[in-house]
Design a protein around this motif. Structure first.
Motif, PDB file in Angstrom:
ATOM      1  N   SER A 160       0.830  -1.192   0.000  1.00  0.00           N
ATOM      2  CA  SER A 160       0.000   0.000   0.000  1.00  0.00           C
ATOM      3  C   SER A 160       0.870   1.250   0.000  1.00  0.00           C
TER       4      SER A 160
ATOM      5  N   ARG B 155      -7.949  13.361   3.317  1.00  0.00           N
ATOM      6  CA  ARG B 155      -6.578  12.957   3.651  1.00  0.00           C
ATOM      7  C   ARG B 155      -5.728  14.133   4.125  1.00  0.00           C
TER       8      ARG B 155
ATOM      9  N   PRO C 154       0.938   5.019   1.682  1.00  0.00           N
ATOM     10  CA  PRO C 154       0.324   5.961   2.624  1.00  0.00           C
ATOM     11  C   PRO C 154       0.204   7.344   1.995  1.00  0.00           C
TER      12      PRO C 154
ATOM     13  N   SER D 132     -12.048   3.576  -1.002  1.00  0.00           N
ATOM     14  CA  SER D 132     -10.718   4.162  -0.884  1.00  0.00           C
ATOM     15  C   SER D 132      -9.975   3.934  -2.193  1.00  0.00           C
TER      16      SER D 132
ATOM     17  N   SER E  52      -5.973  10.050   8.375  1.00  0.00           N
ATOM     18  CA  SER E  52      -7.365   9.688   8.702  1.00  0.00           C
ATOM     19  C   SER E  52      -8.095   8.866   7.658  1.00  0.00           C
ATOM     20  N   ARG E  53      -7.421   8.478   6.582  1.00  0.00           N
ATOM     21  CA  ARG E  53      -8.024   7.639   5.552  1.00  0.00           C
ATOM     22  C   ARG E  53      -7.131   6.423   5.333  1.00  0.00           C
ATOM     23  N   PRO E  54      -7.691   5.325   4.838  1.00  0.00           N
ATOM     24  CA  PRO E  54      -6.859   4.143   4.595  1.00  0.00           C
ATOM     25  C   PRO E  54      -5.747   4.435   3.588  1.00  0.00           C
ATOM     26  N   ASP E  55      -4.630   3.705   3.728  1.00  0.00           N
ATOM     27  CA  ASP E  55      -3.588   3.795   2.715  1.00  0.00           C
ATOM     28  C   ASP E  55      -4.159   3.418   1.357  1.00  0.00           C
TER      29      ASP E  55
END
Length: 497
Positions: free
Chosen positions: A7, A110, A9, A282, A13-16
């Motif tokens: 993944s 993000r 980054p 995402s 505060s959001r997923p990778d």
């Protein structure tokens, strides 16, 4: 889809972001080779949706009103600078979409301090800026005149009812779609093409060369704004020339639905007639290697052709052709447009000079222009809120069983009801000027958020240094007009002319 093994980054505060290879354009568009024919048949599209919105509130209402009252010199350069800055800004917004497959409203989540602030705030700003419905009210005035053969009297209710009817037509168009973005593209291919060709033919027939030359000279001649014009009027013109200045990002999510870049990996919002389509909550980005760098360059070139070759050229023509027509109408009538009559002023002036056929033709053209704006703005508001809610609320995704349409269409109908109420509160042009100046608010916020996000993309997708400079120029140019608008609203404007 390429197997995801790691993944990337990006922000907080959001997923990778998941990682997968960029697709080739031929894979996305289902062709063996992307030549000129295939380029226009398959790849061009999101810019047309943006252009359909563009050729409307600014180009048919605010620009012609400003020129009709004050002439080209001192006004035209504002139009040109705004169009150039906005096109650069559009490219930077779309860069993020192509590189991650996320719509901008999801990407804002993000940026520190995170999605709990920026996602709901951004959705609110879009709704607050456009819910006034001046674009719909103006189209309703045109339909009234077309039906009755005369301009609607002040305060008439019927134009508002026609405006509501056109909102219902937007709902019907999206409901009949298999893929909403594709349906909007095809609708705008027809409307924008017809608008520009018809405007060109009418202008060639009725506008003297001297007015053409004055307009072109006004576009490229830096000059002080004319005496009497307010900075708030100029701010409205700047904000709605081309699109919506700092809020243009609300339309750029169509590149995801078109399948540009990583948008092909993340899905789209299907229409009611289409099968359910998975939309990831995402984004996905690509590994930094030579193969993907080469594919990125191809996608970025397509983006530049779509934005500069279609949107920018169309926006300039879309402002030039209506404004010289307005200048001719002022010359013929000996009068100047007002806030109350600008949606039908040209048709009335041309009708008096050239007969009923020209009156009807100009009204049809005006309604088509304003409806293309109405279609894009109304759908865009619904799209932004749908993307924001779907990406950030696991509970909602469970409730709608992973099908964004179950939120999209009920929300669209509810928004229609609210706009129908707001339409009764002010003159159409007052509502449009409010929306345009609120659009300039976005220039105080989002250029810096774009700098943050785009600087963290995979290396091949990152902007060059001068892209950041142009984003700062967007902040300075459009931000000034918003600050002036607030100062004028609460007391005295920052500058007077």
């Amino acid at each position: 889809m390429t197997e995801v093994t790691r993944s990337h980054p990006l922000g907080v505060s959001r997923p990778d972001l998941a990682i997968a290879d960029l697709p080739e354009p031929e894979e996305v568009f289902g062709v063996s080779r992307l030549g000129t024919k295939e380029l226009f048949k398959y790849a061009v599209g999101p810019s047309l949706i943006a252009l359909g919105i563009s050729i409307g509130s600014g180009e048919w209402l605010l620009g012609p009103q400003a020129v009709g009252q004050y002439g080209f010199v001192g006004v035209g350069w504002v139009i040109l600078v705004s169009a150039i800055l906005q096109t650069f800004y559009n490219v930077e917004c779309s860069r993020y979409v192509l590189a991650t497959g996320e719509s901008p409203v999801v990407g804002w989540g993000r940026v520190p301090p995170g999605f709990a602030l920026w996602v709901p705030l951004s959705a609110f700003i879009i709704i607050f800026a456009f819910i006034a419905g001046g674009w719909a009210a103006s189209a309703g005035q045109g339909v009234y005149a077309l039906v009755h053969g005369e301009v609607a009297p002040a305060g008439a209710e019927e134009p508002r009812l026609w405006a509501i009817g056109l909102l219902l037509l937007v709902f019907a168009i999206t409901a009949a779609a298999r893929k909403i973005s594709r349906t909007l593209e095809l609708a705008n291919w027809g409307m924008v093409g017809a608008i520009l060709v018809a405007l060109l033919l009418v202008d060639l027939f009725v506008v003297p060369f001297e007015i053409w030359w004055d307009a072109i000279r006004g576009f490229v001649t830096p000059a002080a704004p004319p005496a009497g014009i307010t900075a708030t009027q100029l701010g409205g013109l700047a904000g709605f020339t081309a699109l919506a200045s700092g809020l243009n990002w609300y339309v750029m999510g169509h590149y995801r639905d078109k399948g540009y870049g990583m948008g092909y990996r993340t899905g789209f919002i299907a229409g009611l007639r289409g099968p359910k389509s998975e939309l990831l909550d995402s984004g996905v980005t690509f590994p930094d290697n030579p193969a993907n760098a080469g594919r990125w360059r191809r996608w970025y070139r397509l983006l530049l052709m779509d934005m500069w070759g279609v949107f920018f050229v169309g926006a300039i023509l879309g402002m030039l052709l209506p404004t010289i027509l307005m200048a001719r109408a002022v010359e013929l009538s000996g009068q100047r447009p007002t806030q109350a009559n600008v949606p039908t002023f040209v048709a009335s002036a041309l009708g008096d000079e050239y007969g009923q056929a020209m009156f009807v033709g100009a009204l049809i053209l005006g309604v088509l222009i304003l409806f293309s704006t109405q279609l894009g703005i109304f759908e865009g508001m619904v799209r932004v809120v749908t993307d924001a809610a779907h990406a950030t609320s696991p509970r909602l995704r469970v409730l709608i069983e992973g099908d964004p349409r179950r939120f999209y269409y009920p929300f669209m109908f509810g928004l229609l009801v609210v706009i129908a109420i707001v339409l009764h509160l002010a003159l159409p042009i007052s509502l449009v000027q409010w929306s345009a100046n609120m659009s300039n608010l976005g220039a105080l916020i989002y250029p810096f958020m774009l700098m943050y996000l785009n600087s963290k993309l995979p290396r091949p997708a990152r902007p060059r240094w001068w892209h950041y400079v142009i984003l700062v120029l967007n902040f300075l140019f459009f931000g000034f007009f918003f600050v002036n608008f607030i100062a004028d609203f609460v007391g005295d404007p920052l500058v007077t002319f």
